[in-house]
Write a protein that holds these residues in place. Structure first.
Motif, mmCIF file in Angstrom:
data_model
loop_
_atom_site.group_PDB
_atom_site.id
_atom_site.type_symbol
_atom_site.label_atom_id
_atom_site.label_comp_id
_atom_site.label_asym_id
_atom_site.label_seq_id
_atom_site.Cartn_x
_atom_site.Cartn_y
_atom_site.Cartn_z
ATOM 1 N N ALA A 51 -3.719 5.178 9.512
ATOM 2 C CA ALA A 51 -2.693 4.130 9.146
ATOM 3 C C ALA A 51 -2.497 4.376 7.695
ATOM 4 C CB ALA A 51 -3.725 3.014 9.516
ATOM 5 N N SER A 52 -1.083 4.163 7.564
ATOM 6 C CA SER A 52 -0.666 4.427 5.941
ATOM 7 C C SER A 52 -0.950 3.252 5.386
ATOM 8 C CB SER A 52 1.076 4.781 6.339
ATOM 9 O OG SER A 52 1.734 3.563 6.799
ATOM 10 N N SER A 53 -1.245 2.019 5.744
ATOM 11 C CA SER A 53 -1.160 0.783 4.839
ATOM 12 C C SER A 53 -2.765 0.244 5.190
ATOM 13 C CB SER A 53 -0.126 -0.043 5.361
ATOM 14 O OG SER A 53 -0.417 -0.634 6.690
ATOM 15 N N GLY A 54 -3.256 -0.168 4.213
ATOM 16 C CA GLY A 54 -4.787 -0.814 4.289
ATOM 17 C C GLY A 54 -5.760 0.150 4.808
ATOM 18 N N TYR A 101 0.917 -1.105 0.136
ATOM 19 C CA TYR A 101 0.079 0.086 -0.144
ATOM 20 C C TYR A 101 0.826 1.276 0.057
ATOM 21 C CZ TYR A 101 -3.469 -3.157 1.238
ATOM 22 O OH TYR A 101 -4.383 -4.536 1.408
ATOM 23 N N GLY A 102 2.139 1.100 0.002
ATOM 24 C CA GLY A 102 3.019 2.310 0.033
ATOM 25 C C GLY A 102 3.414 3.018 -1.162
ATOM 26 N N ALA A 103 2.549 2.711 -2.129
ATOM 27 C CA ALA A 103 3.056 3.318 -3.559
ATOM 28 C C ALA A 103 2.840 4.829 -3.214
ATOM 29 C CB ALA A 103 2.452 2.820 -4.724
ATOM 30 N N SER A 104 3.643 5.599 -4.076
ATOM 31 C CA SER A 104 3.478 7.001 -3.785
ATOM 32 C C SER A 104 2.189 7.763 -4.287
ATOM 33 C CB SER A 104 4.757 7.778 -4.549
ATOM 34 O OG SER A 104 4.440 7.441 -5.998
ATOM 35 N N THR A 105 1.634 7.040 -5.039
ATOM 36 C CA THR A 105 0.197 7.858 -5.523
ATOM 37 C C THR A 105 -0.665 7.510 -4.292
ATOM 38 O OG1 THR A 105 -0.305 5.592 -6.723
ATOM 39 C CG2 THR A 105 0.791 7.399 -8.171
ATOM 40 N N MET A 106 -0.690 6.365 -3.760
ATOM 41 C CA MET A 106 -1.685 5.873 -2.812
ATOM 42 C C MET A 106 -1.658 6.700 -1.485
ATOM 43 S SD MET A 106 -2.316 1.934 -3.148
ATOM 44 C CE MET A 106 -3.740 2.036 -1.708
ATOM 45 N N ASP A 107 0.038 7.351 -1.399
ATOM 46 C CA ASP A 107 0.227 8.195 -0.268
ATOM 47 C C ASP A 107 -0.356 9.488 -0.391
ATOM 48 O OD1 ASP A 107 1.594 6.107 1.276
ATOM 49 O OD2 ASP A 107 3.437 6.792 0.299
ATOM 50 N N LEU A 108 -0.610 9.877 -1.699
ATOM 51 C CA LEU A 108 -0.975 11.054 -2.010
ATOM 52 C C LEU A 108 -2.660 11.338 -2.120
ATOM 53 C CD1 LEU A 108 1.604 12.043 -4.962
ATOM 54 C CD2 LEU A 108 1.597 12.737 -2.590
ATOM 55 N N TYR A 109 -3.198 10.304 -2.475
ATOM 56 C CA TYR A 109 -4.772 10.406 -2.467
ATOM 57 C C TYR A 109 -5.355 9.587 -1.572
ATOM 58 C CZ TYR A 109 -3.482 11.671 -7.399
ATOM 59 O OH TYR A 109 -3.025 12.417 -8.632
ATOM 60 N N TYR A 163 -4.646 14.908 -1.653
ATOM 61 C CA TYR A 163 -4.667 15.768 -0.549
ATOM 62 C C TYR A 163 -4.426 17.269 -0.620
ATOM 63 C CZ TYR A 163 -5.334 11.328 1.997
ATOM 64 O OH TYR A 163 -5.664 10.017 2.450
ATOM 65 N N ASP A 164 -3.491 17.624 -1.615
ATOM 66 C CA ASP A 164 -2.981 18.884 -2.100
ATOM 67 C C ASP A 164 -3.854 19.486 -2.942
ATOM 68 O OD1 ASP A 164 -2.347 17.546 -4.250
ATOM 69 O OD2 ASP A 164 -0.285 17.938 -4.198
ATOM 70 N N PHE A 165 -5.118 19.082 -3.340
ATOM 71 C CA PHE A 165 -6.234 19.707 -4.142
ATOM 72 C C PHE A 165 -5.915 19.625 -5.625
ATOM 73 C CE2 PHE A 165 -5.905 22.155 -0.060
ATOM 74 C CZ PHE A 165 -7.051 21.609 0.568
ATOM 75 N N GLN A 166 -4.870 18.820 -6.085
ATOM 76 C CA GLN A 166 -4.512 18.512 -7.453
ATOM 77 C C GLN A 166 -5.334 17.397 -8.006
ATOM 78 O OE1 GLN A 166 -2.823 21.109 -9.088
ATOM 79 N NE2 GLN A 166 -2.836 21.936 -7.010
ATOM 80 N N GLU A 167 -6.053 17.515 -8.912
ATOM 81 C CA GLU A 167 -6.606 16.467 -9.700
ATOM 82 C C GLU A 167 -5.615 15.575 -10.374
ATOM 83 O OE1 GLU A 167 -9.165 16.105 -13.297
ATOM 84 O OE2 GLU A 167 -10.500 16.662 -11.714
ATOM 85 N N GLY A 168 -5.916 13.956 -10.232
ATOM 86 C CA GLY A 168 -4.934 13.251 -10.899
ATOM 87 C C GLY A 168 -5.604 11.921 -10.771
ATOM 88 N N VAL A 169 -4.851 10.799 -11.200
ATOM 89 C CA VAL A 169 -5.411 9.528 -11.591
ATOM 90 C C VAL A 169 -4.845 8.399 -10.282
ATOM 91 C CG1 VAL A 169 -5.420 7.753 -13.151
ATOM 92 C CG2 VAL A 169 -5.467 9.935 -13.902
ATOM 93 N N LEU A 170 -5.689 7.586 -9.646
ATOM 94 C CA LEU A 170 -5.228 6.758 -8.715
ATOM 95 C C LEU A 170 -5.687 5.478 -9.299
ATOM 96 C CD1 LEU A 170 -4.388 5.882 -6.026
ATOM 97 C CD2 LEU A 170 -6.753 6.169 -5.160
ATOM 98 N N GLU A 171 -4.469 4.510 -9.064
ATOM 99 C CA GLU A 171 -4.764 2.957 -9.401
ATOM 100 C C GLU A 171 -4.271 2.232 -8.212
ATOM 101 O OE1 GLU A 171 -3.481 -0.221 -12.693
ATOM 102 O OE2 GLU A 171 -2.960 1.659 -12.861
ATOM 103 N N ALA A 172 -5.304 1.975 -7.386
ATOM 104 C CA ALA A 172 -5.096 1.486 -6.238
ATOM 105 C C ALA A 172 -4.205 -0.065 -6.155
ATOM 106 C CB ALA A 172 -6.456 1.054 -5.362
#
Length: 413
Positions: A119-122, A93-101, A346-355
């Motif tokens: 929790a940072s994971s799961g 769960y620690g990929a950078s994109t999942m930390d951001l979104y 979280y920083d209000f920037q739109e993007g793409v999340l692939e969990a």
């Protein structure tokens, strides 16, 4: 809060990827035979990695009793239960994109808003991993209910997506009018339910359709929801506390506390809204004679009332009436999916999340033992409250005979 119950109290602990999860059970009656073997079967039914349509996370979920028993007998003191997380992978769960979104429809954002940290994971405490403690405690409660009152609790999958075991029709807008359903809930047992693995829908044709549907969503990296039906048989009369702790209210509270739940209906439920009162009412009839101790050995028999129909689902005025209790719980589609989703960070920037991570494409097959466990915790807590009331009343002098006063029985009142 992480504690359930007033008399039979259960506190669960643990996050999805910590070293262990479990619970403390306070209020279990002393003198009951209890070992890990009484708890493990339900834990095994709940565990991940059961089939190709569940999460591949490989946890054995071996239960260990830490306290509250000696030589396999409950002491009446708190029972501590631990289950070690053997296959936790926080790095999944620690990929950078999942930390951001914050994951869409997950609890990442709300937990962060509430606590200021998450929790940072799961999913942390919002993960279904938390329900391990509930299932363990429920197995203990269920054993007592079975030994003391022969209570039987059986849940099964009633729908997945738009595939239903008993689709609503104009003739049967509610389960409560369908003879096939009413026959099923009076006879179904867990062994039969589990023969229809992996979906746990007790009908071969419906189970095959549901399995295929889940496989389709799994293969497309998507998810789907469904419903779980639960029936509770041989429930003593008089359980439930007016006005704010009615039995169906407590059941609803318990079920809606399970992760991913979105709806609850008891008895005729929403379909009952389409039935006139002349059909929906449950007339009273005289039940067959039963011996007071249920042994049928010639000990004093007595008559009792029961209902001809059971649109009420075994509960009237918030109190159990002795008929089978049945209800349905709706579970939403799993929030974490493999699809790329456009969302906002979280920083209000739109993007793409692939969990990333390991997730069920449909939770309902594994939710079955969780629903059973929470049912047991509700019933045992209500039973203990009622037994305390009855014991206190039995200490008083008998009241004059009246049609408004319940007559005494061979064991008091």
């Amino acid at each position: 809060m992480s504690t359930w119950g007033n008399n039979f109290r259960v506190t669960t602990y643990g996050e999805s990827h910590c070293r262990s999860v479990g619970c403390i059970v306070d209020g279990c009656p002393p003198g009951m035979v209890l070992t890990e073997d009484d708890i493990q079967p339900q834990m095994t039914r709940r565990r991940p990695g059961q089939s190709a349509i569940t999460t591949p996370r490989n946890e054995k979920d071996r239960v260990e009793i830490q306290s509250g028993t000696e030589f396999g007998i409950t002491l009446g003191t708190p029972i501590a239960i631990i289950v070690r997380n053997e296959d936790q992978r926080p790095k999944d769960y620690g990929a950078s994109t999942m930390d951001l979104y914050p994951r869409p429809s997950h609890a990442d954002y709300t937990y962060l808003e509430k606590y200021g940290v998450k929790a940072s994971s799961g999913g942390g405490r919002s993960s279904a991993r938390e329900t391990i403690g509930r299932v363990a405690a429920g197995a203990i409660a269920e054993k007592y209910l079975r030994l003391a009152h022969n209570v039987e609790i059986v849940a099964f999958v009633s729908s997945v997506g738009n595939e239903h075991l008993f689709p609503p029709t104009l003739q049967h807008p509610s389960y409560s009018t369908n003879p096939k359903f009413l026959q099923l809930i009076e006879k179904i047992d867990r062994e039969t339910v589990d023969t229809f693995a992996p979906v746990r829908c007790p009908n071969a044709e419906a189970s095959a359709r549901m399995t295929k549907l889940i496989e389709n969503f799994r293969d497309s990296q998507d998810s789907i929801g469904g419903t779980v039906m639960c029936c509770i048989r041989n429930v003593p009369t008089g359980l439930g506390e007016p006005c704010f702790e009615k039995l169906e209210a407590k059941l609803s509270h318990a079920m809606m506390s399970i992760p991913a739940t979105k709806g609850f209906e008891v008895g005729s439920g929403f379909g009952g809204c389409e039935m006139p009162g002349s059909i929906h009412n449950d007339p009273f009839i005289v039940a067959p004679d039963l011996s007071v101790n249920g042994s049928g050995d010639g000990i004093e028999s007595k008559k009792r009332l029961t209902t001809k129909t059971n649109h009420s689902g075994g509960i009237q005025g918030g109190i159990s009436n002795g008929s089978s209790i049945y209800f349905r719980v709706a579970f939403k589609s799993v929030a974490t999916i493999g699809h790329a989703q456009t969302t906002t960070a979280y920083d209000f920037q739109e993007g793409v999340l692939e969990a990333k991570g390991r997730h069920d494409p449909c939770v309902v097959p594994r939710a079955v033992p969780i629903v059973e466990a929470m049912s047991a915790l509700v019933i045992i807590d209500a039973l203990m409250a009622q037994k305390a009331r009855e014991a206190s009343r039995n200490l008083l002098p008998p009241l004059p005979k009246s049609q408004f006063i319940k007559p005494e029985t061979s064991n008091g009142r």
